[in-house]
Design a protein around this motif. Sequence first.
Motif, short mmCIF file in Angstrom:
data_model
loop_
_atom_site.label_atom_id
_atom_site.label_comp_id
_atom_site.label_asym_id
_atom_site.label_seq_id
_atom_site.Cartn_x
_atom_site.Cartn_y
_atom_site.Cartn_z
N GLN A 101 -10.17 51.34 -54.43
CA GLN A 101 -11.56 50.95 -54.66
C GLN A 101 -11.66 49.76 -55.62
OE1 GLN A 101 -13.36 54.71 -55.89
NE2 GLN A 101 -14.43 54.80 -53.93
N ALA A 135 -10.79 46.70 -53.76
CA ALA A 135 -11.82 46.35 -52.78
C ALA A 135 -13.03 45.70 -53.43
CB ALA A 135 -12.25 47.61 -52.02
N THR A 174 -13.41 41.85 -53.73
CA THR A 174 -13.80 41.05 -52.58
C THR A 174 -15.04 40.20 -52.92
OG1 THR A 174 -12.93 42.70 -51.05
CG2 THR A 174 -14.57 41.17 -50.16
N GLU A 231 -21.35 45.91 -54.70
CA GLU A 231 -20.03 46.50 -54.39
C GLU A 231 -20.05 48.01 -54.37
OE1 GLU A 231 -19.38 42.36 -55.81
OE2 GLU A 231 -20.58 44.05 -56.52
N VAL A 238 -18.43 49.24 -50.92
CA VAL A 238 -17.12 49.89 -50.98
C VAL A 238 -17.25 51.42 -50.92
CG1 VAL A 238 -15.05 50.17 -52.43
CG2 VAL A 238 -16.14 47.94 -52.24
#
Length: 202
Positions: free
Chosen positions: A91, A94, A97, A105, A109
């Motif tokens: 996580q 991710a 990004t 996010e 995510v």
Amino acid sequence: MRIDYDPECMDRGSFYRLLTAVVVPRPIAWVSTVTGDGKTANLAPHSFFTVACTDPPIVQFTSVGRKDTLRNIEETGEFVVNFASEPLFAQINATATDFPSKEGEFDAVGVEREPSLRVKPPRVTSSPVALECRLHATLCLGNSTVVLGRVVHAAVREDVVVDGHPEIHRLQPLSRLGKNEWGTLGEVKDLARIPYSDWQRD
């Protein structure tokens, strides 16, 4: 023999990669913020992170470039540093990004959030420690901004506390290394400092 590197003779990306390969391991501030209108909650990892002061308690992280995290803090004056723990590895990665500014996010995510006690940005529910911060100051340095936040509340999950103190093996900290490398806890060595009065001389 050593290899010499002159930052004035190298492109910035190459010297950045050198710095991040040798200034290791680096703890990760998993920073949650909200937009100025309060509609979007953002979450991003920042690996230039440390304690800046103990009295008052102030932590700092560096934003390389102007990212959503920095803009949100400038608008609201608040943020939360969520502890980056090994079980949250996927996580955390991710949330690095480059989502569009209006796409938070947390939702993108699938990170569960919980309300903070003293600030508006939410905490990461699964993170073992959350440091709720109010902006103390920012310092612009070249292409980066150092963000200093006064810790106004710390929330520590009780299952990582042993004898009243967070226990390192239960925290399972993640760190950043060079390239795409990440570090985990590994071996822990316990060695107390030697008081000058006990220093042995030959």
